[in-house]
Enzyme design. Structure first.
Site: not given
Length: 678
Positions: A407, A460
């Site tokens: 991320e 995710n």
């Protein structure tokens, strides 16, 4: 005999246990330490390692200490060790360690999760007391990953073990990024044969060339010799000598994950004049792992079930300063649920954890903490930590994946993150070309500039929590399946917070929950998320592996969500490891071969409506439900492990019993109390 006694005396002087790998002596260096945050005041506290100075404050909220703290230890080294080489190896210090020996600066290590080793041979006093001083600092730094404390805390202190290593002046290197100095490479692995290459880095600190024999031995799980080679090597007194040898096996006993985690051992010894002068032992699990897009993960040619969890290492009231017993407990809980693979997030974890994974049979995703935020100053440190992660752990058979980032984002493919990730991929592949690499994105699309730098793309997806509805995962998986059939894709995080102490006799509407700043995250919403999303995941082989987030609750000191300050509540086991949430038993029913039945929503025991649906998780059938002694007809849930029973409760206490199986049965019991019928 005299040599053994002298080393025993050294161990006593250091106040620690002595272990050995042949002529190499390894002494635990964990007792006799003193600690302070204030050297001016001079108030030192006696501590034993592992130790962290944030085990409480970082778990309670934003007012936690970061900054300098100091550890010192006095130790003696006898005159008999003159002529030996002496090293110290730290397995983990949060997050900057500045080391002084006898007042002299010796080294600095930047990064809170990898090991580091250094030589002290030439700065210690023999036959006298020496002082080791380590200044630690766990403040967030823009040039050290992770660059903040937002997703998880960087606990300060010497929170993993320390050891003293004593070798001869001719030795297998200790300071190659604190690795073993040995690399084991597996080729041509099959049930019929295996080709094992062993690479070694050797050093000679004597005055002249030295001829040695490098003996490479393969031993079975009982310590019996299987095959051995010997090779004569001339070691230069300058630099490092690179040596290698090969072992060939017929009909090897393969390492087969959870089913049969068989381990050989490789011993690399240096012999001079027939005497062993150094030896290093490394595990060997002979296996072949292949990822096939759209089909799955294949271990030794057979499709392997990838039942995945993630793990953060910290624990309530201990921080990350864990004992081997606590780490073993974590791995046993993961084994109990029936998991077969673990994403060890978001950083390098302890030597002991990787060794436990080897012996239990988990497949491991190991990664560095390039996560959450970017400063553009952390590149050199990220590369260092990737080098350390791979070199220190590449001999563990359990590891199948090196994770490069999680991320972190850029606007174009030429920006900082994609370029750095490609460099990290090159480091991983240069040091270990035989394993897969991956990066992880928090968006659900493949077409992102920071994607596709590694062999596998992780995503995710928190449908029903941070975005969309719980069942939107189905649409995402179908899109991946249809549009990217040739891509290796993994679902690297999914789930929802679940406060085990917040009950609700009805399922809350998603709109009533604020996942970022709200204080209401009832357990039953987490349970429902996992029930529906696992049923989706198991139908889509395009998801090569999935990793629920998270096995355990963990600290997030900058958060205040879900009714518990400084806590990520997505774990399916509580922070103290004492209570298992309903979702734990949902996965156990789906993953574990151990016969079981479980009545869900047991903590939602105070009911306000007489009409209710009882959920049962069971991996054996049929399931019979009795309400107050009366058998109730059931119906199928989302899959064959999920049973639903529509009931009418009586006012007051209701006895609910579930019985699963034929002949040999399992049962579970709970009570619900109807306070007011509506």
């Amino acid at each position: 005999m005299i040599r053994s006694v002298l080393f025993f005396v050294l161990a006593l002087l250091c106040g620690n246990q002595l272990t050995a790998q042949g002529s190499r002596k390894i002494t635990a260096f964990n007792t006799g330490w003193n600690f302070t945050k204030d050297t001016v005041a001079g108030k030192w506290e006696a501590v034993t390692l592992p130790h962290t100075y944030n085990k409480t404050d970082m778990q309670l909220g934003k007012n936690f200490y970061t900054g300098d703290a100091y550890y010192r230890k006095q130790f003696s080294v006898g005159d008999q060790l003159k002529g030996k080489r002496i090293f110290l190896r730290f397995e983990g210090v949060g997050e900057i360690a500045t080391v002084y020996v006898n007042g002299k600066f010796l080294t600095e290590h930047r990064g809170g999760y990898s090991a580091f080793a250094f030589e002290i041979t030439n700065v210690i006093k023999y036959g006298a007391l020496n002082e080791l001083l380590v200044k630690t600092n766990n403040a967030a730094h823009p040039d050290i990953i992770p660059v903040n404390h937002f997703l998880f805390p960087v606990y300060g202190g010497i929170y993993r073990p320390v050891s003293m290593i004593v070798t001869s002046p001719v030795n297998i290197t200790v300071t190659d990024y604190a690795s073993s100095g040995i690399q084991i490479i597996q080729k041509e692995v099959s049930p019929e044969k295996a080709h094992i290459t062993v690479n070694a880095k050797l050093e000679n600190r004597e005055m002249h060339y030295r001829d040695v024999i490098m003996k490479t031995a393969l031993l079975d799980s009982k310590g019996n010799l299987v095959v051995e080679t010997q090779k004569k090597i001339a070691l230069s007194p300058q630099g490092i000598t690179y040596a290698n040898d090969s072992l060939y096996l017929k009909n090897p006993h393969l390492w087969n994950g959870i089913k049969d985690p068989y381990l050989y051992r490789v011993d690399v010894s240096l012999l001079r004049n027939g005497q062993e002068i150094d030896r290093v032992e490394q595990p060997l699990g002979i296996r072949n792992i292949e990822l096939i897009a759209g089909k799955g993960v294949f271990l030794n040619g057979v499709k392997y079930p990838m039942y995945g969890v993630t793990r953060h290492q910290d624990r309530w009231q201990y921080g990350n300063a864990l004992s081997p017993g606590q780490e073993r407990e974590d791995m046993q809980l993961i084994k109990e649920i029936g998991a077969t693979t673990i994403r060890l997030a978001h950083y390098q974890q302890s030597d002991h954890i990787y060794s436990l994974a080897d012996s239990i049979g988990f497949l491991i995703w190991a990664e560095i903490p390039f996560v959450n935020a970017v400063t553009t100053k952390e590149g050199a440190n990220a590369k260092q930590q990737m080098e350390e992660l791979v070199r220190q752990n590449r001999n563990h058979p359990s590891i199948y994946m090196w994770g490069m980032h999680n991320e972190v984002y850029s606007k174009t493919k030429d920006d900082y993150v994609p370029v750095l990730t490609r460099e990290l991929n090159d480091i991983a592949k240069t040091n270990d070309p035989y394993r897969y690499t991956a990066s992880v994105n928090g968006y659900g699309t493949m077409d992102r500039p920071e994607n596709l730098a590694g062999d596998v793309q992780g995503m995710n997806r928190y449908y029903g929590w941070y975005e969309g509805a719980i069942d939107d995962l189905e649409k995402w998986a179908t899109t991946i399946e249809q549009q990217y059939p040739d891509y290796k894709v993994m679902l690297t995080e999914y789930g929802a917070d679940g406060n085990i102490d917040q009950g609700s006799d009805t399922l809350p509407d998603r709109k009533s929950i604020d996942p970022v700043s709200g204080q209401f995250s009832p357990e039953n919403y987490q349970t429902e998320t996992h029930i529906h999303q696992w049923a989706i995941i198991e139908k889509h082989p395009c998801i090569l592996a999935s990793y629920l987030w998270n096995m355990f609750e963990f600290a997030t000191p900058l958060w205040n969500r879900g009714g518990v300050n400084a806590r990520n509540l997505k774990g399916i086991v509580t922070f103290d490891r004492r209570r298992k949430k309903d979702a734990f038993y949902w996965y156990k029913a789906n993953w574990s071969p151990e016969p079981m039945v479980y009545l869900a929503n047991r903590r939602d025991s105070i009911r306000t409506g007489s009409a209710a649906t009882i959920q049962v998780f069971a991996n054996m059938g049929p399931v019979v439900l009795k309400l107050n002694g009366k058998t109730i007809a059931g119906r199928a849930g989302v899959n064959d492990k999920h049973w639903l029973f529509d009931v009418t409760l009586k006012k007051g206490k209701n006895k609910i019993e579930a019985i699963a199986g034929k002949g040999k049965t399992c049962s579970d019991l709970m009570y619900w109390t109807l306070k007011q019928a509506r």
